[in-house]
Motif scaffolding. Structure first.
Motif, PDB file in Angstrom:
ATOM      1  N   MET A   1      61.773  65.260  22.746  1.00 11.89           N
ATOM      2  CA  MET A   1      61.718  64.052  23.729  1.00 11.89           C
ATOM      3  C   MET A   1      60.847  62.876  23.467  1.00 11.89           C
ATOM      4  O   MET A   1      59.839  63.121  23.126  1.00 11.89           O
ATOM      5  N   ILE A   2      61.404  61.957  22.671  1.00 11.63           N
ATOM      6  CA  ILE A   2      60.607  60.626  22.351  1.00 11.63           C
ATOM      7  C   ILE A   2      60.357  59.786  23.502  1.00 11.63           C
ATOM      8  O   ILE A   2      61.204  59.515  24.554  1.00 11.63           O
ATOM      9  N   THR A   3      59.209  59.245  23.865  1.00 15.78           N
ATOM     10  CA  THR A   3      58.650  58.327  24.477  1.00 15.78           C
ATOM     11  C   THR A   3      58.935  56.668  23.768  1.00 15.78           C
ATOM     12  O   THR A   3      58.189  56.596  22.872  1.00 15.78           O
ATOM     13  N   PHE A   4      59.430  55.788  24.459  1.00 15.74           N
ATOM     14  CA  PHE A   4      59.684  54.658  23.881  1.00 15.74           C
ATOM     15  C   PHE A   4      59.075  53.521  24.702  1.00 15.74           C
ATOM     16  O   PHE A   4      59.174  53.641  25.945  1.00 15.74           O
ATOM     17  N   VAL A   5      58.092  52.747  24.147  1.00 16.36           N
ATOM     18  CA  VAL A   5      57.333  51.660  24.972  1.00 16.36           C
ATOM     19  C   VAL A   5      57.693  50.359  24.624  1.00 16.36           C
ATOM     20  O   VAL A   5      57.297  50.096  23.766  1.00 16.36           O
ATOM     21  N   PRO A   6      58.359  49.671  25.390  1.00 16.72           N
ATOM     22  CA  PRO A   6      58.855  48.354  25.090  1.00 16.72           C
ATOM     23  C   PRO A   6      57.762  47.311  25.585  1.00 16.72           C
ATOM     24  O   PRO A   6      57.344  47.366  26.887  1.00 16.72           O
ATOM     25  N   LEU A   7      57.260  46.421  24.670  1.00 14.05           N
ATOM     26  CA  LEU A   7      56.464  45.435  24.798  1.00 14.05           C
ATOM     27  C   LEU A   7      57.030  44.089  24.825  1.00 14.05           C
ATOM     28  O   LEU A   7      57.768  43.727  23.933  1.00 14.05           O
TER      29      LEU A   7
END
Length: 370
Positions: A1-7
């Motif tokens: 499972m990938i964690t995607f962090v949007p800025l």
């Protein structure tokens, strides 16, 4: 499972520095991190800086993530698939500084279409306290809200996390007042103050990324005509310059002279600087990177070159509220000023300033579709 962090966050807020600082902090905790830069144009100054600090870096150009959604997904997949023996578990991505409505056009579509393989962290809006205070002063004076101020406010309104970067640039009393004000005005968001440059309190930002998404059920009402008008106020330039000299030139000093001259022009012209950044890179890979986030201010040295050189490639990224032709002339004059001061010569590509087109997201999901 990938964690995607949007800025997200307005131009000059320090998203790239935040991305580097948080990626390094996560790596120190044992995570395998990749990052994605984003811009309306190509030839990104920020990408060069990030690649000097991190191993796994990619970019999405030609538009914001909302309008390049499939490119974003493809880039995430390429980073994960190309990670080698140690797989990537976290991807941090910074959107174009003039973009908003990311909850509906990026965050919810990713959760809806890729939720089985990806955890999307709370949307984080990075702000510069001095930029916030400047917009706030205009509002307190009763001035009509400009389109740029509208865009800035929308970025704050949709944030799950408001990341107040550069908090060390204002007094402790002013910082405390600002944090209290933001917490009251944006109750759906976690408000975190930190300094990406020094690393102070970056750990608190990482903790917030593990928290709830306060705006998950909130629909942002965006006036796309005003949004487009705000972007159209800014001329965008990505310029490629070849630098040469008979005697070795201090690359950092040359870059500082260019941005100082550009900042002085913007101050005299009354032109708002979103940001102006440049890299000056010698043939051996040594480079300087500098930035300017307000007219008439001192340029910031993000990275100093190790030694002088007789030739270098310069990439200039400038986002200024003026006409494209005016920005072309201002940058050309600033380069000439630096050449005269440092004894250098230069040749450049044809002027490439432009204004972004109307934003047309690939997806836009309401909160009920999250």
């Amino acid at each position: 499972m990938i964690t995607f962090v949007p800025l997200t966050g307005f131009l000059g807020a320090g998203k790239t520095t935040t991305m580097i600082a948080t990626a390094q902090a996560l790596q120190a905790r044992g995570h395998r991190v990749a990052v994605i830069t984003n811009d309306q144009g190509a030839e990104l100054v920020d990408t060069a800086l990030v690649r000097s600090k991190l191993d796994s870096v990619a970019e999405v150009t030609g538009g914001c993530f909302c309008c390049r959604f499939e490119d974003l997904v493809g880039t995430i997949r390429a980073l994960v698939d190309g990670a080698g023996d140690v797989p990537v578990d976290t991807v941090i991505a910074e959107a174009v500084g003039s973009c908003t409505d990311l909850q509906a056009t990026v965050v919810r579509p990713l959760r809806s279409h890729y939720g089985e393989s990806m955890v999307v962290s709370p949307l984080t809006t990075v702000i510069d306290p001095l930029r916030y205070l400047a917009f706030d002063r205009a509002a307190q004076r009763g001035e009509p809200e400009s389109d740029l101020s509208y865009l800035f406010r929308q970025q704050l309104t949709e944030a799950d996390v408001i990341a107040v970067n550069k908090l060390d640039t204002i007094s402790p009393e002013r910082a405390a007042e600002l944090m209290t004000r933001l917490t009251a005005d944006y109750p759906n968001a976690a408000v975190i103050g930190y300094s990406a440059k020094s690393g102070d309190r970056v750990a608190e930002l990482l903790t917030a990324w593990d928290g709830p998404s306060g705006n998950r059920a909130v629909d942002l009402q965006v006036d796309y005509d005003r949004y487009a008008a705000a972007e159209a106020q800014l001329a965008w330039m990505n310029q490629d310059v070849q630098l040469s000299a008979d005697e070795p030139v201090d690359l950092t000093a040359w870059g500082r002279q260019v941005l100082a001259a550009l900042g002085s022009w913007a101050q005299c012209a009354g032109a708002v600087v979103g940001h102006a950044k440049l890299t000056v890179e010698a043939a051996d890979g040594d480079f300087a990177k500098l930035s300017l986030t307000a007219a008439g201010t001192e340029p910031t040295i993000d990275r100093a070159a190790g030694k002088p050189a007789t030739s270098a490639r310069v990439i200039v990224n400038a986002r200024v509220a003026c006409e494209p032709g005016e920005l072309d002339t201002a940058v050309r004059d600033a380069v000439s000023t630096a050449n005269a001061a440092l004894g250098a010569r230069s040749s450049s590509t044809a002027p490439v300033s432009f204004k972004p087109g109307y934003p047309r997201p690939v997806h836009r999901l309401a909160a009920t579709g999250a």
